[in-house]
Design a protein around this motif. Structure first.
Motif, PDB file in Angstrom:
ATOM      1  N   GLN A   1       0.767  -1.469   0.588  1.00  0.00           N
ATOM      2  CA  GLN A   1      -0.167   0.280  -0.331  1.00  0.00           C
ATOM      3  C   GLN A   1       0.781   1.240   0.045  1.00  0.00           C
ATOM      4  O   GLN A   1       0.616   2.106  -0.549  1.00  0.00           O
ATOM      5  CB  GLN A   1      -1.163   0.235   1.493  1.00  0.00           C
TER       6      GLN A   1
ATOM      7  N   GLY B   1       2.224   2.041  -3.484  1.00  0.00           N
ATOM      8  CA  GLY B   1       1.588   2.410  -3.923  1.00  0.00           C
ATOM      9  C   GLY B   1       0.911   4.413  -4.133  1.00  0.00           C
ATOM     10  O   GLY B   1       1.214   4.418  -4.859  1.00  0.00           O
ATOM     11  N   MET B   2       0.869   3.982  -2.893  1.00  0.00           N
ATOM     12  CA  MET B   2       0.198   5.288  -2.296  1.00  0.00           C
ATOM     13  C   MET B   2       1.959   6.597  -2.983  1.00  0.00           C
ATOM     14  O   MET B   2       1.992   7.392  -3.181  1.00  0.00           O
ATOM     15  CB  MET B   2       0.966   5.936  -1.349  1.00  0.00           C
TER      16      MET B   2
ATOM     17  N   ARG C   1       2.054   6.827  -6.952  1.00  0.00           N
ATOM     18  CA  ARG C   1       0.901   8.068  -7.435  1.00  0.00           C
ATOM     19  C   ARG C   1       1.143   9.203  -6.984  1.00  0.00           C
ATOM     20  O   ARG C   1       1.003  10.333  -7.872  1.00  0.00           O
ATOM     21  CB  ARG C   1       0.177   7.247  -6.121  1.00  0.00           C
ATOM     22  N   MET C   2       2.300   9.373  -5.561  1.00  0.00           N
ATOM     23  CA  MET C   2       2.445  10.857  -6.206  1.00  0.00           C
ATOM     24  C   MET C   2       3.783  11.223  -6.457  1.00  0.00           C
ATOM     25  O   MET C   2       4.128  12.015  -7.135  1.00  0.00           O
ATOM     26  CB  MET C   2       2.669  10.619  -4.013  1.00  0.00           C
ATOM     27  N   GLN C   3       4.852   9.992  -6.545  1.00  0.00           N
ATOM     28  CA  GLN C   3       6.113  10.369  -7.359  1.00  0.00           C
ATOM     29  C   GLN C   3       6.636   8.697  -7.999  1.00  0.00           C
ATOM     30  O   GLN C   3       7.323   8.502  -7.049  1.00  0.00           O
ATOM     31  CB  GLN C   3       7.368  10.719  -6.246  1.00  0.00           C
TER      32      GLN C   3
ATOM     33  N   ARG D   1      -6.621  -6.287  -5.516  1.00  0.00           N
ATOM     34  CA  ARG D   1      -6.575  -4.568  -5.965  1.00  0.00           C
ATOM     35  C   ARG D   1      -6.709  -4.276  -7.494  1.00  0.00           C
ATOM     36  O   ARG D   1      -6.413  -3.903  -7.890  1.00  0.00           O
ATOM     37  CB  ARG D   1      -5.317  -4.881  -5.191  1.00  0.00           C
TER      38      ARG D   1
ATOM     39  N   ASN E   1      -8.961  -3.924  -9.075  1.00  0.00           N
ATOM     40  CA  ASN E   1      -9.848  -2.779  -8.989  1.00  0.00           C
ATOM     41  C   ASN E   1      -8.925  -1.047  -9.034  1.00  0.00           C
ATOM     42  O   ASN E   1     -10.093   0.052  -8.842  1.00  0.00           O
ATOM     43  CB  ASN E   1     -11.316  -2.435  -8.658  1.00  0.00           C
ATOM     44  N   LEU E   2      -8.029  -0.959  -8.630  1.00  0.00           N
ATOM     45  CA  LEU E   2      -7.258   0.636  -8.384  1.00  0.00           C
ATOM     46  C   LEU E   2      -7.315   1.018  -9.750  1.00  0.00           C
ATOM     47  O   LEU E   2      -6.967   1.027 -10.814  1.00  0.00           O
ATOM     48  CB  LEU E   2      -6.066  -0.355  -8.307  1.00  0.00           C
ATOM     49  N   PRO E   3      -8.078   2.617  -9.929  1.00  0.00           N
ATOM     50  CA  PRO E   3      -8.255   3.039 -10.923  1.00  0.00           C
ATOM     51  C   PRO E   3      -6.786   3.202 -11.448  1.00  0.00           C
ATOM     52  O   PRO E   3      -5.578   3.785 -10.416  1.00  0.00           O
ATOM     53  CB  PRO E   3      -8.382   4.049  -9.867  1.00  0.00           C
ATOM     54  N   VAL E   4      -6.299   4.474 -12.673  1.00  0.00           N
ATOM     55  CA  VAL E   4      -4.883   4.773 -12.321  1.00  0.00           C
ATOM     56  C   VAL E   4      -4.435   5.925 -12.363  1.00  0.00           C
ATOM     57  O   VAL E   4      -5.571   6.197 -11.633  1.00  0.00           O
ATOM     58  CB  VAL E   4      -5.120   4.609 -14.408  1.00  0.00           C
ATOM     59  N   ALA E   5      -3.332   5.999 -12.028  1.00  0.00           N
ATOM     60  CA  ALA E   5      -3.073   7.086 -11.713  1.00  0.00           C
ATOM     61  C   ALA E   5      -2.404   8.446 -12.781  1.00  0.00           C
ATOM     62  O   ALA E   5      -3.285   9.597 -11.852  1.00  0.00           O
ATOM     63  CB  ALA E   5      -1.700   7.117 -10.519  1.00  0.00           C
ATOM     64  N   ARG E   6      -2.407   7.849 -13.485  1.00  0.00           N
ATOM     65  CA  ARG E   6      -2.603   9.069 -14.640  1.00  0.00           C
ATOM     66  C   ARG E   6      -2.623   8.383 -16.133  1.00  0.00           C
ATOM     67  O   ARG E   6      -3.395   7.773 -16.171  1.00  0.00           O
ATOM     68  CB  ARG E   6      -1.050  10.336 -14.338  1.00  0.00           C
TER      69      ARG E   6
END
Lengths: 406, 339
Positions: free
Chosen positions: A248, A251-252, A255-257, A399, A401-406
């Motif tokens: 997790q 992943g965070m 998504r941030m960098q 996991r 169903n995680l949405p795309v980050a960008r």
């Protein structure tokens, strides 16, 4: 040389009428003159289901399961849990035949009288209380107490009403709280604990010791992981929680960098030489049931790994499995950078698993088992990674169903 | 700031925050840039939908200055109905009678044949440009570096203006901005839960959510807690670095004449020169001295003051922004001060 000394617990006077045992504990495993009945709580959980499977495997006894109905009936939940466990552990037990030896009573340890009448269960020989809340965040404090402490009190009362001769309580080795060094198979005092969960298990142990008479065994598994051969598990706390927290967090950060954690080692506030006590689910269940069927005395039994791996090696193995650079180990929180400190916060619940240098003494357990112990508790880096990879594959499916980050 | 300045230009249609709200602060990027054809009804759901993050904020009285539509007793949309994504900023930014324009857009969209999203956007933006008698459109959304790759693909002929600000000041601004706060808290919750909690009711991993993030779940949303919660500056700094690093990589792949990079600080220091550069980038026919003279006084003074931080906080923020500055310095070596 193995320490054969047995530490006897100073038990309170018997408070229940003693009845003729349905099972003679003095007899060997191969001789079962009568069929016993076991009441099991938490049988849809990780340890509980494994204990039921082991009871059905080692004995021809009957099992009454006290299970909570949820979205599905109690019967369905248990049948699914037992089937899942048998498949996960490649058990030779014939599940339909095993289920025929089980009876499910819908109830809830969080309800008065566990939500059942003693008549609906009938007389039992042994009670196995493994139902517990494994949550840890502050917001669950009431739930943890209601399940683990009040629930234990209710199961004890029920055990008395049912005339149970033995009460087997599944606790945790981490009632040790903040103590370090050698942890004996002894009752715990009111020492410092790390979280609500540990507090609840300490209190529950003390209630069990003081409330039940004939025969009380307190089983303390350490960090229970997947089956020693198949590596599979059915619920995912402890080691799996650590892996999940890291997934997790990665992943965070991604998504941030994206790529930051691949470029920069995380600092972990752990003692790399301290042991991390992983123990396979089948070993826990086998040892618990074997001890309960033996002539072992009442008291505490550490169902722990006698040769646990060092946490530093285990952490490096997990980081490597997740394609992260090796972590840097620090002992002082002041050495953590901002990003490290964020992960450190998420490890609060795992702190007692990964920071304290403690060895769990198994003298009583080993004595009760008569020296029978396999070599299926050795964890090197590749075995830890195999455990982690099995879970990671499952986690990635969960996991998806995680949405795309960008 | 930039959208307001562009709105004053005679030939430029200023589309403000279109992708910010149609993607619901980045939560619906895949839907907003779906490559497969979508019909008019699907397109309208994206444009006119009251998306969950915006609606949650609205219901709890958490607004951001960019949200120009203010629900009231006489408005068509309310906190209860939710405000369509287009109506948050984009249409109210174009006209005082945004509700009438919304109805016009609805009619226009209803007549569109199934097409990929990119084609729909091209048609819609062209229609709006003609509707307001302009020549070109400029879409500007906060944080749009996150979708720059999608934009490059969706608009293969488009040119891009990258307005860069000192990451430390940017981080301070982000930390106070409720839109970024929503995006960053949702991002954390999404990775913990394995789903976007605003898009899914799956709570299989709810036990992993730290206590301090629980008030930001939609079912437990606490507006006061949200307003009180200060997004950590290093988090914003890392986010800025991530956006810059990934964004400039994408922009660097485009021909030089399709990208104009401008510094926010230059805008503040010399608005006339910056506005003139911007207009020249659009094309010689957009150079308009009257517009420059009228718009320049409206350039605001930056609010964030990086030097007001304590030493430890400043160091953590500097560390977080370093990769972003390095990426900028590598791409624009003429700006030694990037790093």
């Amino acid at each position: 040389m193995r320490n054969r000394a047995v530490t006897l617990i100073d038990m309170p006077p018997v408070c229940l009428p003693r009845s003729e045992p349905a099972f003679d504990f003095r007899l060997g495993h191969d001789l079962e003159p009568t069929v016993s009945t076991h009441l099991v709580t938490g049988a849809t959980g990780f340890v509980g289901a494994a204990i039921v499977l082991e009871l059905l495997s080692q004995t021809s006894d009957r099992v009454v399961v006290l299970a909570r109905p949820g979205a599905k009936t109690a019967e369905t939940r248990f049948a699914e849990a037992l089937t899942h466990a048998a498949e996960a552990y490649a058990s030779w037990v014939d599940v339909p035949a095993a289920l025929a030896r089980c009876r499910v009573v819908a109830g809830d340890v969080a309800m008065d009288g566990c939500g059942v009448t003693s008549a609906s269960i009938g007389r039992v020989t042994q009670v196995w209380h493994s139902a517990a809340s494994l949550r840890y965040e502050d917001r669950y404090a009431d739930e943890i107490r209601a399940t683990n402490v009040d629930g234990t009190r209710r199961v004890l009362e029920l055990a008395g009403e049912l005339g149970a001769e033995s009460f087997n309580y599944v606790s945790t080795a981490y009632v040790a709280g903040r103590r370090t060094g050698v942890i004996r198979e002894q009752p715990v005092d009111e020492g410092e604990v790390n979280n609500h969960y540990e507090r609840s298990k300490v209190d529950a142990e003390n209630i069990v010791r003081s409330a039940f008479g004939p025969r009380v065994r307190i089983f303390r598994p350490s960090i229970v992981v997947g089956h020693s051969k198949t590596l599979e598990a059915t619920t995912f706390t402890g080691f799996y929680g650590f892996v999940r927290q890291l997934v997790q967090f990665r992943g965070m950060v991604n998504r941030m960098q994206a790529g930051l954690l691949e470029r920069q080692s995380l600092r972990l506030r752990i003692d790399p030489e301290a042991p991390i006590n992983l123990v396979p689910i089948d070993v826990v269940a086998r040892e618990a049931v074997t001890i309960a069927r033996s002539a072992a005395s009442d008291g505490v039994y550490h169902l722990t790994n006698p040769s646990p791996p060092p946490i530093g090696m285990a952490a490096r193995a997990v980081f490597d499995m997740l394609e992260l650079p090796p972590p840097i180990f620090v002992r002082d929180a002041a050495k953590l950078e901002w990003l490290d400190a964020r992960f450190d916060e998420r490890l609060d619940f795992y702190r007692s698993y990964i920071t304290a240098d403690r060895r769990f003494d198994r003298s009583r357990t080993d004595a009760a088992l008569g020296g029978e112990r396999g070599d299926d508790t050795a964890y090197d880096a590749s075995r830890i990674q195999a455990l982690g990879r099995w879970y990671l594959a499952r986690l990635e499916r969960e996991r998806r169903n995680l949405p795309v980050a960008r | 700031m930039l959208s307001d300045l562009l709105r004053e230009h005679d030939r430029v249609l200023s589309l403000s925050e279109f992708f910010c709200f149609t993607t619901d602060f980045g939560g619906r990027i895949a839907q907003a840039f779906a490559p497969e054809p979508v019909d008019a009804a699907q397109l309208w759901r994206l444009l006119a939908g009251a998306h969950p993050k915006q609606s949650t904020m609205l219901r709890h009285g958490v607004g951001i200055p960019e949200m120009l539509y203010r629900p009231g007793p006489s408005t068509r949309f309310s906190a209860e109905t939710g405000v369509p994504a287009l109506m948050q900023t984009t249409l109210p930014h174009l006209t005082p009678d945004a509700e009438a324009l919304f109805s016009e857009v609805e009619v226009f969209v209803a007549g569109l044949p199934p097409a990929p999203m990119a084609d729909h956007y091209a048609r819609l933006f062209a229609w709006l440009t003609a509707r307001f008698g302009k020549r070109i459109w400029v879409e500007r959304s906060g944080g749009s570096l996150r979708v720059v790759r999608r934009l490059v693909q969706a608009f293969p002929g488009a040119r891009f203006v990258h307005l860069v600000r000192d990451g430390r000041a940017c981080a301070q601004s982000m930390s106070r901005h409720y839109g970024f706060r929503m995006a960053l808290t949702a991002m954390q919750l999404t990775e913990i839960l394995g789903v976007d909690p605003y898009e899914s009711s799956d709570r299989a991993f709810i036990g992993d959510v730290p206590d301090d993030l629980v008030p930001f779940l939609p079912e437990a949303f606490d507006g006061e807690a949200f307003r009180r919660w200060e997004t950590a500056l290093p988090l914003c700094g890392h986010y800025w670095s991530g956006e810059i690093t990934a964004g400039v990589r994408e922009l660097a792949s485009l021909p030089g004449d399709r990208v104009l990079t401008m510094r926010y600080e230059d805008f503040l220091a010399d608005p006339e020169r910056s506005l003139s550069r911007l207009a020249a980038f659009f094309g010689p026919e957009y150079v308009d001295d009257a517009w420059v003279r009228a718009a320049a006084p409206k350039v605001r003074t930056a609010a964030a003051k990086p030097e007001s931080l304590g030493a430890a906080e400043q160091r953590a923020l500097d560390d977080a922004c370093r990769p972003g500055f390095a990426a900028l310095a590598a791409l624009y070596p003429e700006h030694a001060s990037w790093a």
